[in-house]
Design an enzyme around this catalytic site. Structure first.
Site, PDB file in Angstrom:
ATOM      1  N   PHE A  11      93.126  -3.472  76.301  1.00 30.22           N
ATOM      2  CA  PHE A  11      92.197  -4.501  75.984  1.00 30.22           C
ATOM      3  C   PHE A  11      92.483  -5.870  77.074  1.00 30.22           C
ATOM      4  O   PHE A  11      91.630  -6.167  78.193  1.00 30.22           O
ATOM      5  CB  PHE A  11      92.247  -5.005  74.853  1.00 30.22           C
ATOM      6  CG  PHE A  11      91.980  -6.718  74.439  1.00 30.22           C
ATOM      7  CD1 PHE A  11      90.663  -6.949  74.826  1.00 30.22           C
ATOM      8  CD2 PHE A  11      92.507  -7.423  73.534  1.00 30.22           C
ATOM      9  CE1 PHE A  11      90.215  -8.213  74.565  1.00 30.22           C
ATOM     10  CE2 PHE A  11      92.076  -8.644  73.393  1.00 30.22           C
ATOM     11  CZ  PHE A  11      91.305  -9.118  73.758  1.00 30.22           C
ATOM     12  N   GLY A  36      94.845   2.832  74.982  1.00 31.41           N
ATOM     13  CA  GLY A  36      94.023   2.310  76.278  1.00 31.41           C
ATOM     14  C   GLY A  36      92.975   3.477  76.299  1.00 31.41           C
ATOM     15  O   GLY A  36      93.116   4.461  75.858  1.00 31.41           O
ATOM     16  N   TYR A 142     108.170  -6.354  65.306  1.00 28.16           N
ATOM     17  CA  TYR A 142     107.369  -6.453  66.641  1.00 28.16           C
ATOM     18  C   TYR A 142     107.847  -7.745  67.329  1.00 28.16           C
ATOM     19  O   TYR A 142     108.189  -7.902  68.345  1.00 28.16           O
ATOM     20  CB  TYR A 142     105.886  -6.781  66.338  1.00 28.16           C
ATOM     21  CG  TYR A 142     104.986  -7.083  67.523  1.00 28.16           C
ATOM     22  CD1 TYR A 142     104.620  -6.428  68.387  1.00 28.16           C
ATOM     23  CD2 TYR A 142     104.403  -8.546  67.569  1.00 28.16           C
ATOM     24  CE1 TYR A 142     103.675  -6.753  69.432  1.00 28.16           C
ATOM     25  CE2 TYR A 142     103.844  -8.888  68.636  1.00 28.16           C
ATOM     26  CZ  TYR A 142     103.362  -8.378  69.430  1.00 28.16           C
ATOM     27  OH  TYR A 142     102.527  -8.641  70.658  1.00 28.16           O
TER      28      TYR A 142
END
Ligand code: UD2
Length: 323
Positions: A11, A36, A142
């Protein structure tokens, strides 16, 4: 300049690649196409080199880094909830993968690495807007992985004179954001719901707020960070400096799209933070960054893209049937 963009088919990556090509730079993309998509690069494909491989493969990263002046490192496992489910997978991509990128960049004498960090490094801060000097207390694997990536980058700059800039993105939205997974960004999910004529779901009361930043502004920040003289060694917030609640956002979407955006409300998502808002003074000072595309304009551009993408896919399927 010659750029390597890791995650360049994703993105933010593909939007960055388009702008680099438009400005006449040479571009190599390294992307394993796990999230992707090749079609994200359809505009740029004739002018770039796409290497389909993973940042976890050091030999591939070395090959991709060859002759690069600057690496824009965007390849990552980007989802917070997915990192909670599978911290090892996240660590592999975001920590081991980033270390590979730094080692390969150092050995190839790359001048600068621009690293995609995240506001997730802050965790639950009480003070808004969030400044870069706030304590780092991530609350997800994360967030930890992004904090570690920043730390490695700083150490590489100290030890090996590899220039390193970390950009801490807030809630990025815009064309090519994929609405198709349970981890997708809320605005891509809302756009897709309005397009399909289904009712968007809000987790919680909708009064939570985010600093939603249009991807075009983020691309601008990346390109500034690739060249700004005083940026190396810093971690810099990239947002708008404003925030908007989900309820306000839905009202804006209703106005822009002309479609009903009445949400159904579900229990709050576990681990969600309530509010988020960047202080962007450092980005303004060091990068000369200004989010030129405002929230409402960004929402319109995003809606237009979702409509165009849907029309294109309808045309393809009609064509397919005729054949
Ligand atoms: C953002 C970033 C993430 C990390 C994190 C740090 C995105 C896509 N994710 O996560 O990478 O940096 O910030 O805090 O930018 N929601 C709904 N309905 C939906 C989907 C989401 O109500 O269909 C809510 C969700 O519960 C949350 C808000 O919308 O309250 C934003 O969710 P998100 O997943 O877009 O982004 P966030 O802030 O959790």
């Amino acid at each position: 300049m010659r750029y390597l963009v890791t995650g360049g088919a994703g993105f933010i990556g593909s939007n960055t690649v388009d702008e680099l090509v438009r400005r006449g730079h040479e571009v190599v993309v390294l992307d394993d196409l796990s999230t992707g998509k090749v079609e994200n690069l359809s505009q740029a494909s004739a002018k770039i080199k796409l290497m389909q491989n993973s940042i976890t493969n050091l030999d591939a990263v070395r090959e991709a880094c060859r002759a690069a002046d600057c690496v824009i490192h965007l390849a990552a496992q980007t989802s917070v909830p997915r990192s909670v489910k599978d911290p090892i997978e996240t660590n592999l991509a975001n920590v081991d993968g980033t270390l590979n990128v730094l080692v390969a960049a150092r050995d190839a004498h790359v001048k600068r690495v621009v690293f995609a960090s995240s506001c997730a490094v802050y965790g639950k801060t009480s003070e808004l807007p969030i400044r870069e000097s706030a304590a780092l207390a991530p609350i997800s694997p994360y967030g930890v992985s992004k904090q570690v990536g920043e730390a490695y980058g700083r150490v590489f700059q100290e030890l090996y004179a590899l220039e390193f800039v970390a950009l801490r993105y807030f809630n990025v939205f815009g064309p090519r954001q994929d609405p198709g997974s349970p981890y997708s960004g809320v605005l891509s999910v809302f756009n897709a719901a309005l397009l399909e004529g289904t009712q968007p779901t809000v987790f919680g009361d909708g009064e939570q707020s985010r600093d939603f930043v249009y991807v075009g502004n983020v691309v601008e920040a990346i390109l500034l960070a690739a060249e700004a003289k005083r940026a190396p060694g810093l971690a810099i917030n990239i947002g708008t400096g404003n925030r908007c609640t989900l309820n306000q956002t839905l009202a804006l979407l209703e106005k822009i799209t002309g479609r009903p955006a009445r949400a159904k409300y579900a229990p709050p998502r576990e681990g969600d933070i309530r509010d988020s808002q960047a202080d962007i003074a450092l980005a303004q000072d060091i990068l000369g960054y200004h989010p030129r595309i405002g929230f409402e304009e960004g929402l319109s551009l995003t809606w237009e893209w979702f409509c165009a993408a849907r029309n294109a896919s309808n045309r393809t399927s009609v064509h397919g049937r005729l054949e």
